[in-house]
Motif scaffolding. Sequence first.
Motif, mmCIF file in Angstrom:
data_model
loop_
_atom_site.group_PDB
_atom_site.id
_atom_site.type_symbol
_atom_site.label_atom_id
_atom_site.label_comp_id
_atom_site.label_asym_id
_atom_site.label_seq_id
_atom_site.Cartn_x
_atom_site.Cartn_y
_atom_site.Cartn_z
ATOM 1 N N SER A 163 46.302 42.864 37.101
ATOM 2 C CA SER A 163 45.483 43.985 37.570
ATOM 3 C C SER A 163 46.332 45.195 37.946
ATOM 4 O O SER A 163 45.904 46.341 37.792
ATOM 5 C CB SER A 163 44.638 43.554 38.777
ATOM 6 N N LYS A 164 47.541 44.935 38.449
ATOM 7 C CA LYS A 164 48.432 46.026 38.846
ATOM 8 C C LYS A 164 49.248 46.576 37.674
ATOM 9 O O LYS A 164 50.032 47.505 37.864
ATOM 10 C CB LYS A 164 49.384 45.535 39.936
ATOM 11 N N GLY A 165 49.062 45.995 36.486
ATOM 12 C CA GLY A 165 49.765 46.497 35.315
ATOM 13 C C GLY A 165 51.116 45.882 35.063
ATOM 14 O O GLY A 165 51.858 46.328 34.177
ATOM 15 N N GLU A 166 51.467 44.873 35.823
ATOM 16 C CA GLU A 166 52.754 44.203 35.613
ATOM 17 C C GLU A 166 52.807 43.567 34.222
ATOM 18 O O GLU A 166 53.845 43.568 33.569
ATOM 19 C CB GLU A 166 52.948 43.132 36.689
ATOM 20 N N PHE A 167 51.673 43.062 33.789
ATOM 21 C CA PHE A 167 51.553 42.510 32.432
ATOM 22 C C PHE A 167 50.414 43.250 31.738
ATOM 23 O O PHE A 167 49.248 43.103 32.116
ATOM 24 C CB PHE A 167 51.262 41.006 32.468
ATOM 25 N N ALA A 168 50.722 44.033 30.737
ATOM 26 C CA ALA A 168 49.714 44.827 30.041
ATOM 27 C C ALA A 168 48.923 43.969 29.059
ATOM 28 O O ALA A 168 49.382 42.911 28.616
ATOM 29 C CB ALA A 168 50.382 45.980 29.299
ATOM 30 N N ALA A 169 47.728 44.444 28.716
ATOM 31 C CA ALA A 169 46.902 43.740 27.736
ATOM 32 C C ALA A 169 47.666 43.609 26.423
ATOM 33 O O ALA A 169 48.309 44.555 25.958
ATOM 34 C CB ALA A 169 45.598 44.496 27.516
ATOM 35 N N MET A 199 42.808 30.533 34.039
ATOM 36 C CA MET A 199 42.747 31.954 33.699
ATOM 37 C C MET A 199 42.156 32.164 32.314
ATOM 38 O O MET A 199 41.460 33.156 32.072
ATOM 39 C CB MET A 199 44.143 32.567 33.794
ATOM 40 N N GLU A 200 42.414 31.236 31.396
ATOM 41 C CA GLU A 200 41.820 31.366 30.066
ATOM 42 C C GLU A 200 40.307 31.157 30.135
ATOM 43 O O GLU A 200 39.544 31.900 29.509
ATOM 44 C CB GLU A 200 42.435 30.366 29.085
ATOM 45 N N VAL A 201 39.872 30.143 30.887
ATOM 46 C CA VAL A 201 38.449 29.901 31.050
ATOM 47 C C VAL A 201 37.763 31.144 31.616
ATOM 48 O O VAL A 201 36.646 31.496 31.209
ATOM 49 C CB VAL A 201 38.203 28.684 31.980
ATOM 50 N N GLU A 202 38.430 31.816 32.547
ATOM 51 C CA GLU A 202 37.852 32.987 33.206
ATOM 52 C C GLU A 202 38.064 34.284 32.431
ATOM 53 O O GLU A 202 37.638 35.353 32.876
ATOM 54 C CB GLU A 202 38.447 33.107 34.613
ATOM 55 N N GLY A 203 38.706 34.189 31.257
ATOM 56 C CA GLY A 203 38.821 35.346 30.391
ATOM 57 C C GLY A 203 39.967 36.293 30.668
ATOM 58 O O GLY A 203 39.983 37.425 30.176
ATOM 59 N N TRP A 204 40.962 35.859 31.425
ATOM 60 C CA TRP A 204 42.103 36.716 31.725
ATOM 61 C C TRP A 204 43.193 36.640 30.662
ATOM 62 O O TRP A 204 43.911 37.622 30.424
ATOM 63 C CB TRP A 204 42.705 36.346 33.084
ATOM 64 N N VAL A 205 43.354 35.489 30.065
ATOM 65 C CA VAL A 205 44.412 35.304 29.061
ATOM 66 C C VAL A 205 43.872 34.505 27.891
ATOM 67 O O VAL A 205 42.792 33.910 27.961
ATOM 68 C CB VAL A 205 45.640 34.559 29.661
ATOM 69 N N GLU A 206 44.646 34.488 26.837
ATOM 70 C CA GLU A 206 44.333 33.675 25.666
ATOM 71 C C GLU A 206 45.553 32.817 25.334
ATOM 72 O O GLU A 206 46.667 33.337 25.217
ATOM 73 C CB GLU A 206 43.989 34.544 24.461
ATOM 74 N N ASP A 229 42.549 42.208 27.099
ATOM 75 C CA ASP A 229 42.150 43.507 27.647
ATOM 76 C C ASP A 229 40.844 43.330 28.428
ATOM 77 O O ASP A 229 40.181 42.305 28.369
ATOM 78 C CB ASP A 229 42.021 44.566 26.548
ATOM 79 N N ARG A 230 40.477 44.356 29.172
ATOM 80 C CA ARG A 230 39.355 44.235 30.097
ATOM 81 C C ARG A 230 38.031 43.969 29.384
ATOM 82 O O ARG A 230 37.179 43.231 29.895
ATOM 83 C CB ARG A 230 39.246 45.499 30.956
ATOM 84 N N VAL A 273 37.467 42.340 26.537
ATOM 85 C CA VAL A 273 37.410 40.940 26.115
ATOM 86 C C VAL A 273 37.233 40.050 27.330
ATOM 87 O O VAL A 273 36.474 39.076 27.316
ATOM 88 C CB VAL A 273 38.688 40.549 25.344
ATOM 89 N N ARG A 274 37.943 40.387 28.413
ATOM 90 C CA ARG A 274 37.850 39.576 29.624
ATOM 91 C C ARG A 274 36.426 39.589 30.176
ATOM 92 O O ARG A 274 35.901 38.571 30.610
ATOM 93 C CB ARG A 274 38.827 40.107 30.674
ATOM 94 N N ALA A 275 35.764 40.738 30.116
ATOM 95 C CA ALA A 275 34.400 40.837 30.634
ATOM 96 C C ALA A 275 33.441 39.962 29.833
ATOM 97 O O ALA A 275 32.568 39.302 30.388
ATOM 98 C CB ALA A 275 33.933 42.291 30.604
ATOM 99 N N SER A 276 33.611 39.933 28.508
ATOM 100 C CA SER A 276 32.704 39.136 27.679
ATOM 101 C C SER A 276 32.949 37.648 27.867
ATOM 102 O O SER A 276 32.011 36.849 27.880
ATOM 103 C CB SER A 276 32.870 39.516 26.197
ATOM 104 N N ARG A 277 34.190 37.247 28.020
ATOM 105 C CA ARG A 277 34.511 35.832 28.169
ATOM 106 C C ARG A 277 34.154 35.311 29.554
ATOM 107 O O ARG A 277 33.878 34.128 29.730
ATOM 108 C CB ARG A 277 35.992 35.589 27.888
#
Length: 239
Positions: free
Chosen positions: A24-30, A58-65, A76-77, A79-83
């Motif tokens: 969220s803070k941008g440490e790891f970009a989409a 985190m994958e289940v919650e749509g943060w990573v793949e 990205d946000r 994709v995360r919102a849809s997942r």
Amino acid sequence: MPLQTVEPQRLYRQIAEQLRSLISKGEFAAGTRLPAERDLAKQLGVSRPSVREALIAMEVEGWVEVRTGSGVYVLDRSVRASRSKGPQVTLTEWGPLELIRARRVVEGEIASMAALQARRKDIDAMRAAIDMMVTDANRGVLPLDGDRAFHSAIVEACGNVVLIETVQSFWDSRRGPLFTRLTGYFETMKSWQSAIAEHEAILAAICAHDGPAARTAMHTHMDKSHSRFSASWRRAKTS
């Protein structure tokens, strides 16, 4: 990287929260790949299995793949919102690898008790459960129903309601999205053939009324189950 050592209390959730905060803070970009599992474990001061549980959550919650053979990538946000509309990991969901370790302790003693107390009907139920597992595996179906029936038959042979309900709670936890997703990556027909053989060894010890051997066979089964779920992402689904 500004990661902090975490305390072992719902460990995977604490790890996931730190990683979500950094994303969220941008440490790891989409689109970027997260550090390797072993590197995250070292920086966080935790085990690799705990990191794996956090990444799966985190994958289940749509943060990573998770891309098998490549790594874990930040979504990205959009994709995360849809997942994130799918099944979510609850605050109380147990970590699958931690659950296996707990089952090793409890079900090892249960198997030992069953070896001394099992009657013919209990043995028949265990054998029927393994036959169900073999049938499903031969059909290319993951033999989860037979697996549950086998472990249930063992604990029912002990005649202790508290133990029966405890083992049932273990199995109910497998229905959660965290365990389901992990199963999808690491359970294969080949791994189930090994698991069926491990169940046969447990049954043989119980049939021989050998408590120590039954305990050891159950411990071996749980240790191997833990190892299968802890395999490298690069080896997942290669067989």
